[in-house]
Every structure is written in structure tokens, then in C-alpha cells.
Write a protein that holds these residues in place. Structure first.
Motif, PDB file in Angstrom:
ATOM      1  N   ARG A  25       7.442 -77.329 -77.890  1.00 25.30           N
ATOM      2  CA  ARG A  25       8.421 -78.184 -77.484  1.00 25.30           C
ATOM      3  C   ARG A  25       9.334 -78.756 -78.820  1.00 25.30           C
ATOM      4  O   ARG A  25      10.252 -78.933 -78.656  1.00 25.30           O
ATOM      5  CB  ARG A  25       8.075 -78.983 -76.570  1.00 25.30           C
ATOM      6  CG  ARG A  25       9.251 -79.844 -75.833  1.00 25.30           C
ATOM      7  CD  ARG A  25       8.861 -80.606 -74.680  1.00 25.30           C
ATOM      8  NE  ARG A  25       7.829 -81.561 -74.925  1.00 25.30           N
ATOM      9  CZ  ARG A  25       6.902 -82.120 -73.955  1.00 25.30           C
ATOM     10  NH1 ARG A  25       6.828 -81.728 -72.773  1.00 25.30           N
ATOM     11  NH2 ARG A  25       5.752 -82.546 -74.399  1.00 25.30           N
ATOM     12  N   MET A  26       8.504 -79.141 -79.885  1.00 28.65           N
ATOM     13  CA  MET A  26       8.942 -79.527 -81.031  1.00 28.65           C
ATOM     14  C   MET A  26      10.072 -78.800 -81.589  1.00 28.65           C
ATOM     15  O   MET A  26      11.081 -79.109 -82.527  1.00 28.65           O
ATOM     16  CB  MET A  26       8.016 -80.021 -81.929  1.00 28.65           C
ATOM     17  CG  MET A  26       6.925 -81.218 -81.575  1.00 28.65           C
ATOM     18  SD  MET A  26       6.073 -81.544 -82.932  1.00 28.65           S
ATOM     19  CE  MET A  26       4.813 -82.760 -81.804  1.00 28.65           C
ATOM     20  N   GLU A  51       4.882 -86.136 -83.182  1.00 32.15           N
ATOM     21  CA  GLU A  51       3.565 -86.918 -82.644  1.00 32.15           C
ATOM     22  C   GLU A  51       2.513 -85.862 -81.782  1.00 32.15           C
ATOM     23  O   GLU A  51       3.219 -85.226 -80.768  1.00 32.15           O
ATOM     24  CB  GLU A  51       3.924 -87.867 -81.559  1.00 32.15           C
ATOM     25  CG  GLU A  51       2.791 -88.761 -81.125  1.00 32.15           C
ATOM     26  CD  GLU A  51       3.327 -90.282 -80.371  1.00 32.15           C
ATOM     27  OE1 GLU A  51       2.203 -90.777 -79.766  1.00 32.15           O
ATOM     28  OE2 GLU A  51       4.557 -90.400 -80.172  1.00 32.15           O
ATOM     29  N   ILE A  52       1.523 -85.862 -82.110  1.00 31.68           N
ATOM     30  CA  ILE A  52       0.614 -85.032 -81.484  1.00 31.68           C
ATOM     31  C   ILE A  52      -0.459 -85.753 -80.740  1.00 31.68           C
ATOM     32  O   ILE A  52      -0.836 -86.869 -80.818  1.00 31.68           O
ATOM     33  CB  ILE A  52      -0.418 -84.370 -82.698  1.00 31.68           C
ATOM     34  CG1 ILE A  52       0.420 -83.186 -83.365  1.00 31.68           C
ATOM     35  CG2 ILE A  52      -1.254 -83.481 -81.700  1.00 31.68           C
ATOM     36  CD1 ILE A  52       1.074 -82.168 -82.726  1.00 31.68           C
ATOM     37  N   LYS A 100       1.919 -76.479 -75.380  1.00 31.84           N
ATOM     38  CA  LYS A 100       3.408 -76.914 -74.789  1.00 31.84           C
ATOM     39  C   LYS A 100       3.827 -77.940 -75.498  1.00 31.84           C
ATOM     40  O   LYS A 100       5.221 -77.992 -75.987  1.00 31.84           O
ATOM     41  CB  LYS A 100       3.163 -77.650 -73.468  1.00 31.84           C
ATOM     42  CG  LYS A 100       4.211 -78.037 -72.734  1.00 31.84           C
ATOM     43  CD  LYS A 100       4.193 -78.583 -71.183  1.00 31.84           C
ATOM     44  CE  LYS A 100       5.264 -79.024 -70.577  1.00 31.84           C
ATOM     45  NZ  LYS A 100       4.772 -79.760 -69.131  1.00 31.84           N
ATOM     46  N   LYS A 101       3.201 -78.963 -76.084  1.00 36.32           N
ATOM     47  CA  LYS A 101       3.612 -80.090 -77.043  1.00 36.32           C
ATOM     48  C   LYS A 101       4.129 -79.677 -78.382  1.00 36.32           C
ATOM     49  O   LYS A 101       5.294 -79.855 -78.712  1.00 36.32           O
ATOM     50  CB  LYS A 101       2.876 -81.214 -77.128  1.00 36.32           C
ATOM     51  CG  LYS A 101       3.281 -82.281 -78.008  1.00 36.32           C
ATOM     52  CD  LYS A 101       2.027 -83.517 -78.275  1.00 36.32           C
ATOM     53  CE  LYS A 101       1.832 -84.075 -76.842  1.00 36.32           C
ATOM     54  NZ  LYS A 101       1.016 -85.112 -77.115  1.00 36.32           N
ATOM     55  N   ASN A 159      -1.814 -78.027 -72.916  1.00 35.79           N
ATOM     56  CA  ASN A 159      -0.999 -79.197 -73.290  1.00 35.79           C
ATOM     57  C   ASN A 159      -0.630 -79.307 -74.680  1.00 35.79           C
ATOM     58  O   ASN A 159       0.592 -79.601 -75.117  1.00 35.79           O
ATOM     59  CB  ASN A 159      -1.501 -80.352 -72.868  1.00 35.79           C
ATOM     60  CG  ASN A 159      -1.720 -80.759 -71.559  1.00 35.79           C
ATOM     61  OD1 ASN A 159      -1.087 -80.180 -70.602  1.00 35.79           O
ATOM     62  ND2 ASN A 159      -2.896 -81.538 -70.981  1.00 35.79           N
TER      63      ASN A 159
END
Length: 230
Positions: free
Chosen positions: A189-190, A229-230, A185-186, A182
Motif C-alpha cells: 500500500r506504500m 511505518e511498519i 498489505k501494508k 497484513n
């Protein structure tokens, strides 16, 4: 023209909480050992009195350079501490700052009114002079909050880093484990990381891909309302 103020004026100081991350992913704070009274020989944050001709920002940068040799780092105001008896010498108000640096980029050395300067893990700090223990704890809380919505954590990393190093940074600062899939991926994606055509060297395990943070792209996206945002 001479002017007599109706009210007594407190002295003004600055104190700096400098965070660093070592090779073992331990979050550290840089402290100096005081050479002068009060609290002579005790550990404290680098800082000192603001001169009449300088701003508090300039004073913080000057004191940091004079006492530790660290310069050219971005300092952000943290909080103002003004408890009446926080300094036994006189009525003193301090403006605290914090910064994040890569330990490998800076060789610290004690100077002026400091007899020593060292890095200490945030979870095993020695007793600190004045109210500096409270200042450090507030700085840690600020760091844990801000690292979630601004990419300030990259200041703690080398210019080139792996995704594992990045994840470990956030786990260390936040004090919690993050799901590897996760997280990657996050962060990917930024689209703020530049994938380099380079791999780790000198490691016992399988070499990982290196990345860089694209500061210019982040600023452009931020102007358009981008939310980190994390």
C-alpha cells in the motif's frame, strides 16, 4: 602560536557496528581480532583513534576500510561513549557508528592492526574488548527502533528481493513473527516497491516474484510528509 590548555584532553576514537543479513536470515555483526595491545587477540569492533587533521566521520570510514576492506557504505552516528575507565590505556571517548550492508556485496579481509575479520550472529557473539559489547547492544536497539519508521532495512537485502525475503528481514531484526497478509498489505500500500518482470531462480520451491525498492520515489514522498511505518 603555542597555547597551553587549562584542562587535560581525552583521546578520541571511533568504533563501527556493521550489520549484515546472511542467506539464512541471521542478523550478523562484523568483528575484528585485535593485533595490538591492549586486548591483543580478542574480538572487537573495527575502529581506532581519530587523527588530528580529520573529522570523526572521515576517521570512521578510514578505520573501517583499513581494518576490514569495507568502503563506500553509509555510516550513521549511534552514540558517544565516555565512561572514565572504558579504556585501560588512557582517558578515551569514542563516537560509535552503525551501518547496514548486504553481505554478498562485500568481501572482508583483516588489515593494519587487525589479524582477522569475521561475521558473527548477534545472538552468539564472543566476549568483546573494551565496552564493545554494550555498544553492539545499543546499536541493535537503535536498529530495531529505526527499521520501523525508516526504510533502512532494504540496505540488508539484495537489490532484487521477494516479499518473503523482505518480511523475513523484519522478523529477524525485530525478533518477532509478522502476519503475512497484513505485512504484505501494508508494504504494498506504500507503493514504494517496483514489481519486476522477473522471478526467483535456482530455488527448490515455487519461484516468487522479485521486487526493487524505489529510493527516488521514497525521497519525493518524504519531502511531502510521507510516514513510513511498519
Amino acid at each position: 602560536m603555542f597555547y597551553s590548555y587549562q584542562y587535560s584532553r581525552p583521546a578520541l576514537t571511533v568504533d563501527c557496528v556493521i550489520f549484515g543479513l546472511d542467506g539464512e536470515n541471521t542478523l550478523k555483526v562484523m568483528l575484528i581480532k585485535r593485533k595490538l595491545p591492549t586486548f591483543e587477540g580478542e574480538w572487537a569492533l573495527p575502529g581506532g583513534f581519530v587523527r588530528i587533521e580529520e573529522s570523526v566521520d572521515a576517521a570512521a570510514k578510514r578505520e573501517l576500510k583499513e581494518e576490514t576492506g569495507i568502503e563506500n557504505v553509509f555510516l550513521e552516528q549511534l552514540y558517544t561513549f565516555g565512561e572514565v575507565e572504558r579504556d585501560p590505556r588512557e582517558r578515551v571517548v569514542t563516537v560509535a557508528y552503525y551501518a547496514l550492508i548486504n553481505l554478498q556485496d562485500y568481501a572482508i579481509h583483516a588489515d593494519t592492526d587487525a589479524s582477522d575479520a569475521q561475521w558473527f550472529a548477534t545472538d552468539s557473539l564472543p566476549p568483546l574488548a573494551f565496552d564493545h559489547g554494550q555498544i553492539v547492544q545499543i546499536a541493535i536497539a537503535r536498529l530495531q527502533g529505526k527499521v520501523k519508521y525508516e526504510p533502512i532495512g532494504f540496505e540488508l537485502l539484495p537489490q532484487k528481493f521477494t516479499l518473503s525475503q523482505l518480511q523475513k528481514l523484519y522478523e529477524t531484526v525485530l525478533g518477532q513473527a509478522l502476519d503475512k497478509r497484513n505485512f504484505r498489505k501494508k508494504i504494498l500500500r506504500m507503493d514504494l516497491l517496483v514489481e519486476l518482470d522477473e522471478m526467483q531462480t535456482g530455488v527448490a520451491h515455487r519461484a516468487a516474484r522479485l521486487y526493487q525498492f524505489d529510493e527516488q520515489k521514497y525521497q519525493q514522498l518524504r519531502e511531502k510528509g510521507f510516514n513510513f511505518e511498519i
